[in-house]
Design an enzyme around this catalytic site. Structure first.
Site, PDB file in Angstrom:
ATOM      1  N   LYS A  79       0.876  -1.178   0.000  1.00 30.59           N
ATOM      2  CA  LYS A  79       0.000   0.000   0.000  1.00 30.59           C
ATOM      3  C   LYS A  79       0.908   1.221   0.000  1.00 30.59           C
ATOM      4  O   LYS A  79       2.066   1.144   0.434  1.00 30.59           O
ATOM      5  CB  LYS A  79      -0.861  -0.009   1.278  1.00 30.59           C
ATOM      6  CG  LYS A  79      -2.092   0.833   1.197  1.00 30.59           C
ATOM      7  CD  LYS A  79      -3.280   0.070   0.628  1.00 30.59           C
ATOM      8  CE  LYS A  79      -4.478   0.985   0.479  1.00 30.59           C
ATOM      9  NZ  LYS A  79      -5.654   0.268  -0.014  1.00 30.59           N
ATOM     10  N   GLY A 179     -26.368   1.199   1.838  1.00 30.10           N
ATOM     11  CA  GLY A 179     -25.445   1.919   0.966  1.00 30.10           C
ATOM     12  C   GLY A 179     -25.678   1.576  -0.492  1.00 30.10           C
ATOM     13  O   GLY A 179     -25.317   0.497  -0.941  1.00 30.10           O
ATOM     14  N   GLY A 181     -24.390   2.848  -3.320  1.00 28.09           N
ATOM     15  CA  GLY A 181     -23.368   3.561  -4.103  1.00 28.09           C
ATOM     16  C   GLY A 181     -22.874   2.683  -5.234  1.00 28.09           C
ATOM     17  O   GLY A 181     -23.614   1.869  -5.778  1.00 28.09           O
ATOM     18  N   VAL A 183     -20.957   0.007  -5.513  1.00 24.78           N
ATOM     19  CA  VAL A 183     -21.120  -1.443  -5.409  1.00 24.78           C
ATOM     20  C   VAL A 183     -22.591  -1.810  -5.185  1.00 24.78           C
ATOM     21  O   VAL A 183     -23.113  -2.734  -5.818  1.00 24.78           O
ATOM     22  CB  VAL A 183     -20.262  -2.010  -4.255  1.00 24.78           C
ATOM     23  CG1 VAL A 183     -20.433  -3.516  -4.157  1.00 24.78           C
ATOM     24  CG2 VAL A 183     -18.789  -1.666  -4.450  1.00 24.78           C
TER      25      VAL A 183
HETATM   26  P1  NAD Z   1     -19.681   4.566  -2.532  1.00 27.11           P
HETATM   27  O1  NAD Z   1     -19.144   5.738  -1.805  1.00 27.11           O
HETATM   28  O2  NAD Z   1     -19.900   4.634  -3.999  1.00 27.11           O
HETATM   29  O3  NAD Z   1     -21.082   4.116  -1.885  1.00 27.11           O
HETATM   30  C1  NAD Z   1     -21.344   4.103  -0.531  1.00 27.11           C
HETATM   31  C2  NAD Z   1     -22.795   4.516  -0.340  1.00 27.11           C
HETATM   32  O4  NAD Z   1     -23.120   4.366   1.033  1.00 27.11           O
HETATM   33  C3  NAD Z   1     -23.077   5.963  -0.712  1.00 27.11           C
HETATM   34  O5  NAD Z   1     -24.211   6.019  -1.559  1.00 27.11           O
HETATM   35  C4  NAD Z   1     -23.350   6.636   0.642  1.00 27.11           C
HETATM   36  O6  NAD Z   1     -24.260   7.682   0.554  1.00 27.11           O
HETATM   37  C5  NAD Z   1     -23.890   5.473   1.431  1.00 27.11           C
HETATM   38  N1  NAD Z   1     -23.784   5.594   2.884  1.00 27.11           N
HETATM   39  C6  NAD Z   1     -22.781   6.128   3.620  1.00 27.11           C
HETATM   40  N2  NAD Z   1     -23.074   6.035   4.932  1.00 27.11           N
HETATM   41  C7  NAD Z   1     -24.261   5.410   5.019  1.00 27.11           C
HETATM   42  C8  NAD Z   1     -25.095   5.016   6.107  1.00 27.11           C
HETATM   43  N3  NAD Z   1     -24.756   5.254   7.366  1.00 27.11           N
HETATM   44  N4  NAD Z   1     -26.254   4.404   5.839  1.00 27.11           N
HETATM   45  C9  NAD Z   1     -26.639   4.142   4.570  1.00 27.11           C
HETATM   46  N5  NAD Z   1     -25.882   4.514   3.488  1.00 27.11           N
HETATM   47  C10 NAD Z   1     -24.721   5.125   3.723  1.00 27.11           C
HETATM   48  O7  NAD Z   1     -18.717   3.345  -2.150  1.00 27.11           O
HETATM   49  P2  NAD Z   1     -18.560   1.956  -2.899  1.00 27.11           P
HETATM   50  O8  NAD Z   1     -17.441   2.048  -3.865  1.00 27.11           O
HETATM   51  O9  NAD Z   1     -19.889   1.496  -3.350  1.00 27.11           O
HETATM   52  O10 NAD Z   1     -18.024   1.046  -1.703  1.00 27.11           O
HETATM   53  C11 NAD Z   1     -18.906   0.612  -0.678  1.00 27.11           C
HETATM   54  C12 NAD Z   1     -18.121  -0.139   0.388  1.00 27.11           C
HETATM   55  O11 NAD Z   1     -17.467  -1.251  -0.214  1.00 27.11           O
HETATM   56  C13 NAD Z   1     -17.009   0.669   1.053  1.00 27.11           C
HETATM   57  O12 NAD Z   1     -16.865   0.226   2.378  1.00 27.11           O
HETATM   58  C14 NAD Z   1     -15.763   0.270   0.268  1.00 27.11           C
HETATM   59  O13 NAD Z   1     -14.585   0.412   1.043  1.00 27.11           O
HETATM   60  C15 NAD Z   1     -16.067  -1.195   0.008  1.00 27.11           C
HETATM   61  N6  NAD Z   1     -15.368  -1.729  -1.159  1.00 27.11           N
HETATM   62  C16 NAD Z   1     -15.600  -1.194  -2.389  1.00 27.11           C
HETATM   63  C17 NAD Z   1     -14.943  -1.725  -3.498  1.00 27.11           C
HETATM   64  C18 NAD Z   1     -15.211  -1.195  -4.866  1.00 27.11           C
HETATM   65  O14 NAD Z   1     -14.861  -1.873  -5.860  1.00 27.11           O
HETATM   66  N7  NAD Z   1     -15.826  -0.021  -5.025  1.00 27.11           N
HETATM   67  C19 NAD Z   1     -14.047  -2.789  -3.347  1.00 27.11           C
HETATM   68  C20 NAD Z   1     -13.851  -3.344  -2.058  1.00 27.11           C
HETATM   69  C21 NAD Z   1     -14.521  -2.792  -0.981  1.00 27.11           C
END
Ligand code: NAD
Length: 350
Positions: A79, A179, A181, A183
């Site tokens: 990292k 959430g 977002g 994913v």
């Molecule tokens: P993102 O920021 O696109 O989506 C997260 C969503 O969660 C947002 O819409 C946000 O408004 C919502 N949110 C935040 N706090 C909240 C709460 N208390 N209650 C309800 N909704 C809430 O992030 P992402 O890329 O979709 O990633 C989601 C999770 O998965 C994160 O923890 C990230 O570390 C993990 N992750 C993502 C990836 C990836 O490929 N994007 C890979 C591994 C792990």
């Protein structure tokens, strides 16, 4: 550019860089390359001190070793972090300098985007090193990791369903997504297609409402989603959602989602086990993105190969559940054990 090695027990190489010309202050941690070059994102964050930055990069790089080992990516764990405010302190020269710093490790470390950095930043990094992934698709990269993370999470949910209910049929089963977002959206598509009934929550309510409008299902207040009655709770927002406060209120037999660092403390894995809740360890179920990138690192990115390997998360989780039962330990401990086993027998890992 001044590069200095920081001796750190248990880590192969930790280096610190200061570059007066570009203003770069960064640390790269290569935790372990037993299974391949160390891959892990570049985080930019306004750390209060070098010590804070080093603490974070050590923790995150070790996590990458475990994640890649269980996902069988043929990669090690590393990292990097830049000390700085990602909103105000980014310059092309900063990332070009970071590229030179990455390149100084001769391929031991490969970088990618992470919290505080973007595809655009990686394009500048690419000007000074080849050891970078997560570039735009037109540059031959593997693209947005989120659909892959969602696909892996979906197959992980199936593995959990089989474990708890003895069936992989999601028809009529209720899945609650916290959430909606990057994913969460892709995961909802897959679950809906499989016949699941959905419950959504997002602190930006329009995101949850948009999914309900697309697929049907209920929208609940973010304060209610963790205690929603469901077959699967899929946290896809923040970490630390399993803690002393939330534990008594879960109304599910399965917690399986994409969020990182779901357990506030490791002991919460045991507490879930005692409560009869099957927990899919976060770094196992959310490895789809890194698996996809690993196919890119192998050369000549092949989407079909990525798909097959991401779907294998199902088998990785099955193995974790087996170890958990054989040893009578929580699943988070079982996945750590599986990672250590793979690291101690590198020839069998790939
Ligand atoms: P993102 O920021 O696109 O989506 C997260 C969503 O969660 C947002 O819409 C946000 O408004 C919502 N949110 C935040 N706090 C909240 C709460 N208390 N209650 C309800 N909704 C809430 O992030 P992402 O890329 O979709 O990633 C989601 C999770 O998965 C994160 O923890 C990230 O570390 C993990 N992750 C993502 C990836 C990836 O490929 N994007 C890979 C591994 C792990």
């Amino acid at each position: 550019m001044k590069i200095e090695t920081i001796p750190q027990e248990g880590y192969e190489k930790v280096v610190k860089c200061e570059d007066a010309e570009s203003g770069l202050r960064a640390v790269i941690a290569v935790h372990n390359t037993t299974l391949g070059p160390a891959l892990g994102g570049l985080r930019m964050w306004p750390y209060a001190s070098w010590d804070d930055a080093i603490f974070d990069v050590l923790r995150l790089s070790k996590g990458m070793t475990y994640k890649s080992a269980v996902a069988d990516t043929g990669l090690g764990g590393g990292k990097s972090v830049i000390i700085g405010n990602p909103k105000t302190e980014k310059t092309p020269e900063l990332f070009r300098a970071m590229g030179r710093f990455v390149d100084s490790l001769d391929g031991k470390y490969i970088t990618a985007e992470d919290v505080g950095t973007s595809v655009k930043d990686m394009v500048y990094v690419r000007e000074t090193t080849k050891r970078v992934t997560g570039l735009p698709l037109e540059m031959g990269s593997s693209g947005d990791p989120s659909p892959w993370t969602a696909l892996g999470t979906y197959h992980g949910i199936i593995a959990c369903m089989e474990e708890v209910h003895g069936t992989n049929d999601l028809t009529g089963r209720t899945v609650a997504i916290q959430g909606c977002g990057h994913v969460g959206i892709f995961l909802a598509d897959l679950l809906h297609e499989a016949g699941a009934k959905m419950i959504y929550a997002d602190i930006t309510p329009e995101r949850a409402q948009a999914l309900a409008a697309k697929h049907g299902g209920a929208v609940v207040d973010p304060a209610q989603i963790l205690s929603a009655e469901c077959d699967v709770l899929a946290p896809c927002a923040l970490g630390a959602i399993v803690n002393d406060e939330t534990l008594p209120h879960f109304n599910t037999q399965i917690i399986a989602g994409a969020a990182n660092n779901m357990l506030l403390r490791e002991e919460h894995g045991q507490r879930l086990r005692e409560a009869g809740i099957l927990y899919a360890p976060d770094y196992v179920i959310n490895a789809g993105g890194i698996i996809n990138v690993s196919i890119e690192v192998e050369g000549d990115y092949d989407e079909e190969k990525a798909r097959v390997k991401v779907e294998n998360i199902y088998h990785a989780l099955k193995r974790v559940f087996e170890i958990s039962k054989e040893r009578n330990i929580p699943t988070n401990e079982a996945s750590n054990m599986l990672a250590l086993e793979r690291l101690s027998q590198p020839a069998r890992a790939n």
